[in-house]
Scaffold this active site. Sequence first.
Site, PDB file in Angstrom:
ATOM      1  N   ASN A  86       0.848  -1.190   0.000  1.00 18.61           N
ATOM      2  CA  ASN A  86       0.000   0.000   0.000  1.00 18.61           C
ATOM      3  C   ASN A  86       0.886   1.242   0.000  1.00 18.61           C
ATOM      4  O   ASN A  86       1.924   1.274   0.663  1.00 18.61           O
ATOM      5  CB  ASN A  86      -0.893   0.006   1.239  1.00 18.61           C
ATOM      6  N   VAL A  95       1.149   2.442   7.968  1.00 18.46           N
ATOM      7  CA  VAL A  95       2.497   2.572   8.527  1.00 18.46           C
ATOM      8  C   VAL A  95       3.414   3.113   7.432  1.00 18.46           C
ATOM      9  O   VAL A  95       3.569   2.492   6.373  1.00 18.46           O
ATOM     10  CB  VAL A  95       3.010   1.217   9.072  1.00 18.46           C
ATOM     11  N   HIS A  99       6.544  -1.512   3.046  1.00 22.95           N
ATOM     12  CA  HIS A  99       6.406  -2.928   3.400  1.00 22.95           C
ATOM     13  C   HIS A  99       5.630  -3.663   2.326  1.00 22.95           C
ATOM     14  O   HIS A  99       4.758  -3.090   1.684  1.00 22.95           O
ATOM     15  CB  HIS A  99       5.754  -3.121   4.771  1.00 22.95           C
ATOM     16  N   HIS A 101       3.100  -6.835   1.997  1.00 19.33           N
ATOM     17  CA  HIS A 101       2.275  -7.833   2.680  1.00 19.33           C
ATOM     18  C   HIS A 101       2.350  -9.127   1.867  1.00 19.33           C
ATOM     19  O   HIS A 101       2.148  -9.098   0.648  1.00 19.33           O
ATOM     20  CB  HIS A 101       0.803  -7.419   2.699  1.00 19.33           C
TER      21      HIS A 101
HETATM   22  P1  DGP Z   1      -0.606  -0.793   5.751  1.00 21.34           P
HETATM   23  O1  DGP Z   1      -2.046  -0.430   5.743  1.00 21.34           O
HETATM   24  O2  DGP Z   1      -0.185  -1.389   4.429  1.00 21.34           O
HETATM   25  O3  DGP Z   1       0.277   0.356   6.189  1.00 21.34           O
HETATM   26  O4  DGP Z   1      -0.484  -1.960   6.814  1.00 21.34           O
HETATM   27  C1  DGP Z   1       0.237  -1.878   8.007  1.00 21.34           C
HETATM   28  C2  DGP Z   1       0.168  -3.222   8.676  1.00 21.34           C
HETATM   29  O5  DGP Z   1       1.045  -3.179   9.779  1.00 21.34           O
HETATM   30  C3  DGP Z   1      -1.210  -3.612   9.206  1.00 21.34           C
HETATM   31  O6  DGP Z   1      -1.651  -4.797   8.548  1.00 21.34           O
HETATM   32  C4  DGP Z   1      -0.987  -3.884  10.688  1.00 21.34           C
HETATM   33  C5  DGP Z   1       0.520  -3.987  10.811  1.00 21.34           C
HETATM   34  N1  DGP Z   1       1.056  -3.467  12.057  1.00 21.34           N
HETATM   35  C6  DGP Z   1       0.817  -2.249  12.599  1.00 21.34           C
HETATM   36  N2  DGP Z   1       1.500  -2.116  13.753  1.00 21.34           N
HETATM   37  C7  DGP Z   1       2.195  -3.274  13.935  1.00 21.34           C
HETATM   38  C8  DGP Z   1       3.087  -3.726  14.939  1.00 21.34           C
HETATM   39  O7  DGP Z   1       3.391  -3.050  15.924  1.00 21.34           O
HETATM   40  N3  DGP Z   1       3.603  -4.978  14.777  1.00 21.34           N
HETATM   41  C9  DGP Z   1       3.291  -5.759  13.694  1.00 21.34           C
HETATM   42  N4  DGP Z   1       3.850  -6.968  13.636  1.00 21.34           N
HETATM   43  N5  DGP Z   1       2.461  -5.358  12.726  1.00 21.34           N
HETATM   44  C10 DGP Z   1       1.913  -4.134  12.843  1.00 21.34           C
END
Ligand code: DGP
Length: 113
Positions: A86, A95, A99, A101
């Site tokens: 995203n 975030v 990244h 997914h």
């Molecule tokens: P996006 O919408 O693409 O920015 O997805 C961010 C993802 O990050 C979401 O699926 C949840 C994950 N996420 C958010 N905070 C944390 C965290 O503290 N630890 C982990 N493992 N994942 C997280």
Amino acid sequence: MKCIFCQIVSGEMSGDILLRNEHICAFRDIHPAAPKHVLIVPNKHIASTEELSNNDRDVAAELLLAVKEVSKLEGISETGYRIISNCGSHGRQEVKHLHIHVLGGAPMRNGLG
Ligand code: DGP
């Protein structure tokens, strides 16, 4: 406040890490959207695909190559999976650290929107 994914990469925050190397780190998503849901991030803070530069060719390649390693580790290389990155507000990026997914373990829904 420091970026959450930078904190996971540095070990300041715990994460269910599956894989790491010089360039990338892969850990399980805290809110899984599929039976298998792993995030692959660059160790270096890059906000999104929009912030990738020509100097990031190695890390860009490592991110994609890590998908294959993750799929093997998660046992989904044969059944298949979906990868998503995203970007920005229309992409609903929460975030702001690039990244990928990796989602699998069950058939994905039809459609991409
Ligand atoms: P996006 O919408 O693409 O920015 O997805 C961010 C993802 O990050 C979401 O699926 C949840 C994950 N996420 C958010 N905070 C944390 C965290 O503290 N630890 C982990 N493992 N994942 C997280």
